[in-house]
Design an enzyme around this catalytic site. Structure first.
Site, short mmCIF file in Angstrom:
data_model
loop_
_atom_site.label_atom_id
_atom_site.label_comp_id
_atom_site.label_asym_id
_atom_site.label_seq_id
_atom_site.Cartn_x
_atom_site.Cartn_y
_atom_site.Cartn_z
N ASP A 10 -10.54 3.82 17.32
CA ASP A 10 -11.34 4.09 16.13
C ASP A 10 -10.88 5.42 15.50
OD1 ASP A 10 -13.25 4.58 14.25
OD2 ASP A 10 -14.97 4.36 15.59
N LYS A 58 -13.54 4.71 -1.38
CA LYS A 58 -13.77 3.38 -1.95
C LYS A 58 -14.82 3.50 -3.05
CE LYS A 58 -13.15 -1.16 -0.83
NZ LYS A 58 -12.25 -1.15 -1.97
N SER A 103 0.83 -1.22 0.00
CA SER A 103 0.00 0.00 0.00
C SER A 103 0.86 1.26 0.00
CB SER A 103 -0.87 0.05 1.25
OG SER A 103 -1.92 -0.83 1.15
N ALA A 140 -2.34 0.50 9.95
CA ALA A 140 -1.61 -0.78 10.02
C ALA A 140 -1.59 -1.52 8.67
CB ALA A 140 -2.29 -1.67 11.07
N PRO A 141 -0.49 -2.18 8.35
CA PRO A 141 0.75 -2.33 9.14
C PRO A 141 1.74 -1.16 9.01
CG PRO A 141 0.90 -3.63 7.13
CD PRO A 141 -0.48 -3.03 7.14
N GLY A 142 1.43 -0.19 8.13
CA GLY A 142 2.29 0.99 8.16
C GLY A 142 2.90 1.46 6.84
N GLY A 143 2.35 0.99 5.73
CA GLY A 143 2.90 1.42 4.43
C GLY A 143 2.82 2.93 4.23
N ASP A 197 -6.47 5.82 5.05
CA ASP A 197 -6.64 4.66 4.15
C ASP A 197 -7.60 3.65 4.80
OD1 ASP A 197 -6.10 3.10 1.91
OD2 ASP A 197 -4.29 2.20 2.74
C1 LIG Z 1 -6.04 -0.83 3.62
S1 LIG Z 1 -5.59 -1.07 5.29
C2 LIG Z 1 -4.42 0.20 5.52
C3 LIG Z 1 -3.09 -0.09 4.97
C4 LIG Z 1 -2.09 0.97 5.37
N1 LIG Z 1 -2.38 2.26 4.80
C5 LIG Z 1 -0.70 0.57 4.94
O1 LIG Z 1 -0.17 1.22 4.03
O2 LIG Z 1 -0.12 -0.38 5.48
C6 LIG Z 1 -6.98 -0.45 6.13
C7 LIG Z 1 -6.78 -0.34 7.62
O3 LIG Z 1 -7.84 0.45 8.16
C8 LIG Z 1 -8.11 0.00 9.44
N2 LIG Z 1 -9.42 0.53 9.82
C9 LIG Z 1 -10.62 0.30 9.24
N3 LIG Z 1 -11.58 1.01 9.89
C10 LIG Z 1 -10.95 1.69 10.88
C11 LIG Z 1 -11.40 2.57 11.89
N4 LIG Z 1 -12.67 2.91 11.99
N5 LIG Z 1 -10.48 3.09 12.71
C12 LIG Z 1 -9.18 2.78 12.62
N6 LIG Z 1 -8.69 1.93 11.69
C13 LIG Z 1 -9.58 1.39 10.83
C14 LIG Z 1 -8.01 -1.50 9.34
O4 LIG Z 1 -7.73 -2.08 10.61
C15 LIG Z 1 -6.86 -1.68 8.35
O5 LIG Z 1 -5.62 -1.92 9.05
#
Ligand SMILES: C[S@@+](CC[C@H](N)C(=O)[O-])C[C@H]1O[C@@H](n2cnc3c(N)ncnc32)[C@H](O)[C@@H]1O
Length: 361
Positions: free
Chosen positions: A259, A305, A187, A220-223, A276
């Protein structure tokens, strides 16, 4: 017949076509669409050929969400012979117009990838011949036109031009980014491309620089956090999921498991908000407007999305909600959206206020 040819992600031809047709009609330019499913190429055939260049001057490519690149045709589809292809092309182009650069392009499909080997081989003799005929002049002429050769197969090519000041700098509108090995997820390329696309490089020293504070929602995971950390920023990363150890070890990241819709920074010292989270786009758009209008961040990059159906309409509605919120509070703003190459399922948005946020929120 003259057409505007647009490149988009294969599968998004309908959205790309609907968008150019709508924006052309705002400029009183009309025509009809020819779409080939999953080819990533859209033809907008113009009722009046002379309007092609006019339209490309009037609509900034940056304002098109689904088109990566575009050109106005200068030839019909040319049937290439098995031999003397270069001569056939030079003859078809004629010497009336000069161009500052040549882009050898193919549809963004598997067949297109195969074809690009053929294009690379042809590029050298073609460039030489075009230079000799003065069809291709000195590179670096910023005001010049860019010549596009779109190879549909080894036997069929169509030529056109885009205006150097209103074109993508990348072949087929696709930047080629290298995945950084230290990044914890693929990501990461999404935010890398977004910064490259939305923020002019000459402004990186001020707008994307070391010492800034950033918040990453859904981190998470942090990209994405990785992209902020590698630019020297201090990042608060919000996600219930775990962050990569390597990022935590930098000392630049604070991880909050909560959240993203509930997190509010304690101080108004955040420059970048990136998001993201996989969530309903309406909810994300609303959250982003609130952060900006409350002065909780200066700039935001986030994903919306795309639904399975009515994708163009949905993105427009989400952006309109943001525009309405900004207009209601009388603030000037910049809002751009793009369907980027490294992000298949989402549209990426960049938003920032150009005037101070309201004080009464
Ligand atoms: C597509 S992944 C993110 C990837 C991240 N940008 C990366 O580069 O590694 C989406 C993330 O959004 C988190 N997520 C979804 N809804 C959330 C919320 N309401 N609050 C916090 N995190 C949320 C999920 O746990 C998931 O880790």
């Amino acid at each position: 017949m003259t057409a505007i040819v647009l490149y988009c992600r294969p599968g998004f031809e309908k959205e790309c076509g609907a968008e150019i047709q709508e924006k052309a009609s705002w400029n009183e330019v009309y025509g009809y669409l020819e779409l080939s499913k999953n080819q990533g190429v859209v033809y907008f055939h113009l009722n009046k050929p002379e309007e092609g260049e006019v339209l490309m001057e009037k609509i900034p490519l940056r304002r098109l969400i689904f088109a990566r690149q575009w050109f106005v045709t200068v030839t019909e589809k040319i049937d290439l012979p098995d031999y003397n292809r270069v001569e056939a092309i030079v003859e078809a182009l004629g010497t009336e117009w000069q161009y500052a650069d040549l882009r050898m392009e193919t549809p963004d499909t598997n067949d297109g990838k195969e074809l690009s080997k053929f294009c690379r081989k042809l590029a050298v003799p073609l460039r030489q011949a075009l230079r000799k005929e003065k069809i291709l002049t000195e590179k670096g002429n910023k005001d010049g036109a860019v010549l596009h050769a779109l190879f549909l197969s080894g036997k069929e090519v169509i030529f056109g031009f885009s205006l150097a000041l209103n074109t993508s700098p990348h072949v087929m509108g696709i930047p080629r980014l290298k995945f950084p090995n230290a990044a914890p997820s693929r990501s990461t390329l999404k935010l890398d491309e977004a910064f490259l696309y939305f923020i002019p490089k000459e402004e990186w020293d001020i707008r994307l620089t070391s010492g800034m504070n950033a918040v990453d929602l859904g981190a998470a995971p942090g990209g994405w956090t990785y992209q902020l950390v590698r630019r020297g920023m201090m990042v608060t990363s919000i996600d219930n999921g775990p962050m990569a150890e390597s990022l935590m070890e930098t000392g630049q990241v604070k991880h909050r498991t909560m959240d993203g819709f509930k997190y509010v920074p304690q101080k108004k010292n955040v420059y970048w908000l990136v998001c993201d989270m996989i969530e309903k786009p309406q909810r994300v758009a609303k959250l982003m407007s609130e952060w900006l209008l409350k002065g909780l961040c200066q700039e935001a990059i986030f994903n919306l999305k795309l639904p399975m159906k009515g994708r163009y309409q949905q993105v427009n509605d989400d952006l309109q909600t943001m525009k309405d919120a900004f207009s209601l509070h009388n603030v000037k703003y910049e809002l751009f959206a793009k369907h980027l190459y490294y992000d298949r399922e989402e549209v990426t948005v960049h938003a920032r206020l150009l005037s101070p946020p309201p004080t009464d929120i």
